[in-house]
Design a protein around this motif. Structure first.
Motif, PDB file in Angstrom:
ATOM      1  N   MET A 198     -13.756   6.165  43.749  1.00 23.16           N
ATOM      2  CA  MET A 198     -12.593   6.685  44.471  1.00 23.16           C
ATOM      3  C   MET A 198     -11.882   5.622  45.295  1.00 23.16           C
ATOM      4  SD  MET A 198     -12.556  10.448  46.125  1.00 23.16           S
ATOM      5  CE  MET A 198     -11.323   9.828  47.246  1.00 23.16           C
ATOM      6  N   ASP A 199     -12.633   4.774  45.969  1.00 26.59           N
ATOM      7  CA  ASP A 199     -12.010   3.765  46.824  1.00 26.59           C
ATOM      8  C   ASP A 199     -11.189   2.776  46.003  1.00 26.59           C
ATOM      9  OD1 ASP A 199     -13.097   4.907  49.075  1.00 26.59           O
ATOM     10  OD2 ASP A 199     -14.889   3.645  49.041  1.00 26.59           O
ATOM     11  N   LYS A 200     -11.747   2.320  44.889  1.00 28.85           N
ATOM     12  CA  LYS A 200     -11.024   1.362  44.050  1.00 28.85           C
ATOM     13  C   LYS A 200      -9.815   2.018  43.394  1.00 28.85           C
ATOM     14  CE  LYS A 200     -15.058  -1.526  42.996  1.00 28.85           C
ATOM     15  NZ  LYS A 200     -15.934  -2.061  41.928  1.00 28.85           N
ATOM     16  N   ALA A 201      -9.979   3.252  42.927  1.00 24.88           N
ATOM     17  CA  ALA A 201      -8.860   3.947  42.294  1.00 24.88           C
ATOM     18  C   ALA A 201      -7.742   4.208  43.299  1.00 24.88           C
ATOM     19  CB  ALA A 201      -9.339   5.261  41.687  1.00 24.88           C
ATOM     20  N   ARG A 202      -8.109   4.573  44.513  1.00 22.28           N
ATOM     21  CA  ARG A 202      -7.110   4.839  45.548  1.00 22.28           C
ATOM     22  C   ARG A 202      -6.322   3.576  45.870  1.00 22.28           C
ATOM     23  NH1 ARG A 202      -9.460   7.709  50.629  1.00 22.28           N
ATOM     24  NH2 ARG A 202     -10.834   5.897  50.538  1.00 22.28           N
ATOM     25  N   GLU A 203      -7.004   2.442  45.898  1.00 19.68           N
ATOM     26  CA  GLU A 203      -6.341   1.172  46.214  1.00 19.68           C
ATOM     27  C   GLU A 203      -5.262   0.830  45.189  1.00 19.68           C
ATOM     28  OE1 GLU A 203      -7.540  -3.510  45.965  1.00 19.68           O
ATOM     29  OE2 GLU A 203      -9.055  -2.108  46.677  1.00 19.68           O
ATOM     30  N   ILE A 204      -5.628   0.864  43.902  1.00 19.75           N
ATOM     31  CA  ILE A 204      -4.649   0.469  42.886  1.00 19.75           C
ATOM     32  C   ILE A 204      -3.573   1.535  42.717  1.00 19.75           C
ATOM     33  CG2 ILE A 204      -6.264  -1.031  41.669  1.00 19.75           C
ATOM     34  CD1 ILE A 204      -6.739   1.179  39.655  1.00 19.75           C
ATOM     35  N   LEU A 205      -3.912   2.800  42.935  1.00 18.58           N
ATOM     36  CA  LEU A 205      -2.911   3.857  42.839  1.00 18.58           C
ATOM     37  C   LEU A 205      -1.876   3.716  43.946  1.00 18.58           C
ATOM     38  CD1 LEU A 205      -1.756   6.469  41.683  1.00 18.58           C
ATOM     39  CD2 LEU A 205      -3.458   7.739  43.018  1.00 18.58           C
ATOM     40  N   CYS A 206      -2.312   3.420  45.161  1.00 21.81           N
ATOM     41  CA  CYS A 206      -1.371   3.266  46.268  1.00 21.81           C
ATOM     42  C   CYS A 206      -0.430   2.094  46.030  1.00 21.81           C
ATOM     43  CB  CYS A 206      -2.134   3.069  47.576  1.00 21.81           C
ATOM     44  SG  CYS A 206      -2.967   4.559  48.152  1.00 21.81           S
ATOM     45  N   GLN A 207      -0.959   1.002  45.510  1.00 19.68           N
ATOM     46  CA  GLN A 207      -0.107  -0.144  45.201  1.00 19.68           C
ATOM     47  C   GLN A 207       0.926   0.233  44.150  1.00 19.68           C
ATOM     48  OE1 GLN A 207      -2.595  -3.437  44.122  1.00 19.68           O
ATOM     49  NE2 GLN A 207      -3.641  -3.503  46.089  1.00 19.68           N
ATOM     50  N   SER A 208       0.502   0.981  43.145  1.00 20.70           N
ATOM     51  CA  SER A 208       1.422   1.369  42.079  1.00 20.70           C
ATOM     52  C   SER A 208       2.484   2.336  42.590  1.00 20.70           C
ATOM     53  CB  SER A 208       0.641   1.998  40.920  1.00 20.70           C
ATOM     54  OG  SER A 208       1.509   2.375  39.878  1.00 20.70           O
ATOM     55  N   LEU A 209       2.098   3.279  43.449  1.00 19.88           N
ATOM     56  CA  LEU A 209       3.068   4.233  43.986  1.00 19.88           C
ATOM     57  C   LEU A 209       4.131   3.521  44.813  1.00 19.88           C
ATOM     58  CD1 LEU A 209       0.776   7.212  45.056  1.00 19.88           C
ATOM     59  CD2 LEU A 209       2.277   7.069  43.068  1.00 19.88           C
ATOM     60  N   THR A 210       3.721   2.520  45.577  1.00 22.90           N
ATOM     61  CA  THR A 210       4.689   1.755  46.354  1.00 22.90           C
ATOM     62  C   THR A 210       5.628   0.988  45.433  1.00 22.90           C
ATOM     63  OG1 THR A 210       3.089   1.539  48.142  1.00 22.90           O
ATOM     64  CG2 THR A 210       4.948   0.024  48.162  1.00 22.90           C
ATOM     65  N   TRP A 211       5.075   0.399  44.400  1.00 26.11           N
ATOM     66  CA  TRP A 211       5.888  -0.312  43.404  1.00 26.11           C
ATOM     67  C   TRP A 211       6.877   0.629  42.735  1.00 26.11           C
ATOM     68  CZ3 TRP A 211       5.798   0.602  38.058  1.00 26.11           C
ATOM     69  CH2 TRP A 211       6.494  -0.319  37.271  1.00 26.11           C
ATOM     70  N   ARG A 212       6.445   1.818  42.366  1.00 25.90           N
ATOM     71  CA  ARG A 212       7.331   2.788  41.725  1.00 25.90           C
ATOM     72  C   ARG A 212       8.453   3.213  42.671  1.00 25.90           C
ATOM     73  NH1 ARG A 212       5.403   5.052  36.989  1.00 25.90           N
ATOM     74  NH2 ARG A 212       6.875   6.768  37.238  1.00 25.90           N
ATOM     75  N   LYS A 213       8.116   3.403  43.924  1.00 25.39           N
ATOM     76  CA  LYS A 213       9.130   3.822  44.885  1.00 25.39           C
ATOM     77  C   LYS A 213      10.132   2.706  45.122  1.00 25.39           C
ATOM     78  CE  LYS A 213       9.722   5.400  49.646  1.00 25.39           C
ATOM     79  NZ  LYS A 213       9.044   5.733  50.924  1.00 25.39           N
TER      80      LYS A 213
END
Length: 737
Positions: A303-318
Motif C-alpha cells: 500500500m505505501d509504495k502504491a500510494r506513493e507512485i499513484l500520488c505522483q501520477s495524479l499530480t502529473w495528470r492534474k
C-alpha cells in the motif's frame, strides 16, 4: 508493523432477522469450523423491553500452527473474548473481539457489523475491520504474522459461505421468515428457541474453516451480493437489482469480482483502504477503482509504495490536464498520415488490440517534423483511449478487462530507426508511460523481428520493468504463422491483411515524411515549451523587492481557498493576507529594470506601499518558507509539493503572495554570508520562479482535509519528499505495465 484489514460490503438478500437466526446456529460450536472447539457465555444482559441484548463469550480455538511453535508457546488453545450488541429495534448487530491469549505479545482486534441495507429493508449488509500487531513472539514474529494473515484470509472467504449454509438449513426446515421485533413481540413464539434470545458472536480473527462447505454453489437468493456506488462505471441495465442501494462510497465484493477481477480478501482490503485514503486526503477528482487497482498490482499490493507512485501520477495528470486529453488533443495531419499505429478490434481475451507497424514508421521524420512533445502527447492520447476501450469491453464481455494487447510489426526495421534523437524520444515515452499507466499492457506480440532488433532491444529493455518484459512474445521471420503463433491470441477473422489475414486494417502504411515538413531546432524547441506550458498552472517571476501577488475575491464566508505550487528557482516566502477593500489596479514590475527577460513569467504587485499591515490588511496565516529543490522531479515536470488550503472566515479580498526570501546574516559576526556576497555579484540570483494553481471551493464541495498553511505539505508532498532520492533516477524505479 500493524497489519490492517477492511472488508468490502457484503449484502445478503435476506431480512436481518433471518440472517441473525442463521448466524446464531454457529454457537456454541460449529461443525463446519473444526478449529472452533468451544465457546462459553461469560456475561449477558437484556434491556427491559427486550430490544437490546448484550452478550460476552470466551471462545477456544485450536489454531492451525506448527506443533513446534505450539510447544514453544506452551498452549494448546488460543482464547478470544467477543462482545456483541444486538439491537432488535434498530436491526443492527455490532461485534467486537480481541485475543486473551498472549495479549501482552500480540494484539488482535476485530469489529463486525450487520445492518439493514439502506435502501432495501429486506436485505442485510455486513462489514468487518481488523488489525494485527505482533509486539514479540519468542523470535517467531514473522512466522506468526504469516500464519495469522493466511488463516484470517481463509476465514473471511468461508464466513460468507457458512451463513449461506445455515440460511439453506433454515429454508429446509420451513423457516423462511422471522418476525421483526415490536414492543409486544416478547410474548410471541420464536421459530427456534435460541434463534433470537442471545446474540450471535464469531471470532473471525482466528477461525480457519478446514472443511468444504456444501451447498455453497447452490445458494440462490441467499448468495451474498455486493454493490458499488460509482455510477460512472456500473451500468444500470447490468446491475439494476444490486444498485437498489448501497452505503455511499463503499465497495461491494460482487462489484469487485464483476468489474475488477478475482481478488484475495487482503487485496480487496488494500484497494478499499487506499481508496478511502484518497477520499479523505485528495482534493481533486478521485480516480476510478480500476486505476487505483493497477497501481496496487504494480507494487504487489504494497500500500505505501502504491500510494506513493499513484500520488505522483495524479499530480502529473492534474498538471497536464491528462483527464481532458481525449477532448482537447487533435493529432496534427502529419501524425494522421505517417504514424503507423491504430486500434484494431480485440484479442481472444476481449482485450483491445493496438497495432503498431514500427518498421514502416519514419521516426526521424516524425521527430524532425513534430518534436518530442507532440509525439509524447499523441502516445498519451493512445493510452487514454486504451483505458476507455477497456471500460467498454468490460461491459460488453461481462468480465473485467483492465489492459490491452499490442501487436508490433517490425518488418522494415533497420539502422535508420536507431537515430539517436529518435531513440531518445522513444525512451522518454517509455519512461512516462511506465510511470503513469502501470499494468495496462496485457501482452506484447513482436512479429517479424529482423537482425537489427537485438540492438534496439539492448537499448530499450533496461527502461522496461521486468514484469512487463515477461509479457513480450517475440517471433522472427514467419514464425508467427505456425502453431503457438498469432492465431493463439487473435481470432483468424481479424488478422490484418498485411500479416496474411483477410481483415482490412486501417492503420496507415507510413512512409518517409517529406523534408519540406521538417522544422528548425528553434521551432521545435518553442513548440515543446508551448506544449509543456499548456497546463492549468501559471508561472511567475519574483525579485528582491518585487513579490508576485494574486487577488482572490470571496463573496461567501467559509469558502475554501486551495493551492498547490512549486518553487522552480530560488527560495520564497508564501503569505496569505485579507483586506476589506479592493487593492488598486495591479501593477506589473518591469522585468527589464532587473536586467532580466523572463518569457512565460509575470510579476504582479497588489499591496500598495502606503498600506499598513494590521490596519489596511491583515495576515491570516503564518508565513511559509519554501526552498528550491523541495519538490520531486517527475520526468520533465515537477511534482507540486506545496499544497494546502485556507478556510475563509470573512468575505472580502484575499491576497496570495510569493516574495523573495532573504538569507539571514551570520549570527556570530552580523556579517553577510558568502552566498549573499555572491548574490550581489550575480543579478540572476535575485530572481525566483514559481508555478502555481489556485481554486476556490465551497466548504460543502471540499473533499480534502481542512489543513491550514502551517501544514500545507499534503499527503502527496509528504510521500514525495521521502522519496526524492529514489526518484532522481527514473530507470531504477520502474512500474510494471
Amino acid at each position: 508493523m500493524v497489519q490492517k484489514y477492511q472488508s468490502p460490503v457484503r449484502v445478503y438478500k435476506h431480512p436481518f432477522e433471518l440472517v441473525m437466526a442463521a448466524y446464531e446456529r454457529r454457537f456454541p460450536t460449529c461443525h463446519l469450523i473444526p478449529m472452533f472447539v468451544a465457546s462459553d457465555v461469560v456475561d449477558e444482559e437484556t434491556s427491559e423491553d427486550g430490544s437490546t441484548n448484550r452478550i460476552e463469550r470466551r471462545c477456544a480455538l485450536d489454531v492451525d500452527a506448527p506443533r513446534l511453535l505450539k510447544r514453544i508457546a506452551g498452549v494448546d488453545y488460543v482464547y478470544f473474548i467477543q462482545k456483541n450488541t444486538l439491537n432488535r429495534k434498530e436491526r443492527t448487530l455490532h461485534i467486537e473481539s480481541h485475543n486473551e491469549t498472549f495479549s501482552n505479545r500480540v494484539i488482535i482486534h476485530e469489529t463486525c457489523c450487520y445492518s439493514v441495507h439502506p435502501e432495501n429493508e429486506d436485505w442485510t449488509c455486513f462489514e468487518q475491520t481488523a488489525s494485527l500487531d505482533i509486539k514479540s513472539f519468542f523470535g517467531f514474529e514473522s512466522t506468526v504474522e504469516k500464519i495469522a494473515m493466511k488463516q484470517y484470509a481463509s476465514s473471511i472467504k468461508k464466513g460468507k459461505e457458512i451463513i449461506e449454509y445455515y440460511l439453506k438449513e433454515l429454508e429446509d426446515e420451513g423457516i423462511t421468515h422471522v418476525p421483526r421485533w415490536t414492543p409486544s413481540s416478547l410474548s410471541l413464539p420464536l421459530p427456534r428457541p435460541t434463534s433470537l434470545s442471545s446474540p450471535p458472536v464469531l471470532p473471525k480473527l482466528a477461525i480457519t474453516p478446514a472443511v468444504s462447505i456444501p451447498l455453497a454453489a447452490e445458494a440462490k437468493d441467499g448468495t451474498a451480493q455486493d454493490v458499488k456506488q460509482d455510477s460512472s462505471v456500473i451500468q444500470a441495465d447490468s446491475l439494476t437489482e444490486i444498485l437498489a442501494g448501497t452505503p455511499e462510497d463503499k465497495l461491494d465484493a460482487d462489484y469487485i469480482k464483476r468489474y475488477l477481477g478475482d481478488l484475495t480478501p487482503l487485496q480487496e482490503s488494500c484497494l478499499i483502504r487506499l481508496r478511502k485514503w484518497l477520499q479523505e486526503t485528495h482534493k481533486g477528482k478521485i480516480p476510478k477503482d480500476e486505476h487505483i487497482l493497477r497501481f496496487l498490482r504494480a507494487r504487489d499490493f504494497n500500500m505505501d509504495k502504491a500510494r506513493e507512485i499513484l500520488c505522483q501520477s495524479l499530480t502529473w495528470r492534474k498538471q497536464h490536464q491528462v483527464d481532458y486529453l481525449l477532448e482537447t488533443w487533435s493529432s496534427p495531419q502529419v501524425l494522421q498520415d505517417y504514424y503507423t499505429g491504430g486500434w484494431h478490434h480485440h484479442d481472444r481475451d476481449g482485450r483491445p488490440l493496438y497495432i503498431l507497424r514500427l518498421g514502416q514508421m519514419d521516426t526521424k521524420g516524425l521527430v524532425r517534423a513534430l518534436g518530442e512533445e507532440s509525439l509524447l502527447r499523441h502516445v498519451l492520447s493512445i493510452n487514454e483511449e486504451g483505458l476507455r476501450r477497456c471500460e467498454e469491453n468490460t461491459k460488453v464481455f461481462g468480465r473485467p478487462i483492465s489492459c490491452w494487447t499490442c501487436l508490433v510489426d517490425l518488418e522494415g526495421l533497420n539502422m535508420r530507426h536507431l537515430w539517436r534523437p529518435g531513440v531518445k524520444a522513444l525512451l522518454r515515452i517509455i519512461e512516462v508511460v511506465e510511470a503513469n499507466y502501470p499494468e495496462t499492457l496485457g501482452r506484447l506480440l513482436i512479429l517479424r523481428a529482423p537482425r537489427v532488433f537485438p540492438v534496439l532491444w539492448t537499448l530499450v529493455s533496461p527502461f522496461i520493468d521486468e514484469n512487463t518484459r515477461k509479457k513480450f512474445l517475440i517471433y522472427a521471420g514467419n514464425d508467427y504463422q505456425g502453431p503457438g503463433g498469432l492465431v493463439d491470441y487473435i481470432d483468424k477473422e481479424i488478422i490484418p491483411d498485411f500479416l496474411g489475414g483477410e481483415c482490412m486494417c486501417e492503420v496507415p502504411e507510413g512512409g518517409l515524411v517529406p523534408k519540406s515538413m521538417y522544422r528548425t531546432a528553434e521551432e521545435l524547441e518553442n513548440e515543446d515549451v508551448r506544449l509543456w506550458t499548456e497546463t492549468i498552472y501559471q508561472s511567475a517571476s519574483i525579485f528582491k523587492g518585487a513579490p508576485h501577488e494574486l487577488l482572490i475575491e470571496i463573496i461567501d464566508a467559509s469558502s475554501v481557498i486551495t493551492w498547490d505550487f512549486d518553487v522552480c528557482k530560488g527560495d520564497v516566502v508564501f503569505n496569505i493576507y485579507h483586506s476589506k477593500r479592493a487593492p488598486q489596479a495591479p501593477r506589473k514590475d518591469p522585468l527589464g529594470a532587473h536586467g532580466i527577460t523572463s518569457p512565460g513569467g509575470n510579476n504582479v504587485q497588489l499591496i500598495d506601499k502606503s498600506w499598513t499591515l494590521g490596519q489596511d490588511y491583515s495576515m491570516v496565516e503564518s508565513p511559509l518558507t519554501c526552498k528550491e529543490g523541495e519538490s520531486v522531479q517527475v520526468l520533465p515536470c515537477h511534482l507540486f509539493c506545496h499544497q494546502g488550503s485556507h478556510i475563509t472566515r470573512w468575505p472580502g479580498f484575499y491576497i496570495l503572495q510569493w516574495k523573495f526570501h532573504n538569507m539571514p546574516a551570520c549570527s556570530a559576526t552580523n556579517l553577510p554570508r558568502v552566498d549573499d556576497v555572491l548574490a550581489t555579484l550575480q543579478v540572476s540570483s535575485h530572481k525566483c520562479k514559481v508555478m502555481y494553481y489556485t481554486e476556490v471551493l465551497g466548504s460543502e464541495d471540499f473533499r480534502g482535509s481542512m489543513t491550514s498553511l502551517e501544514s500545507s505539505h499534503s499527503g502527496f508532498s509528504q510521500l514525495s519528499a521521502a522519496t526524492t532520492s529514489s526518484n532522481q533516477s527514473q530507470s531504477s524505479s520502474m512500474i510494471s505495465r
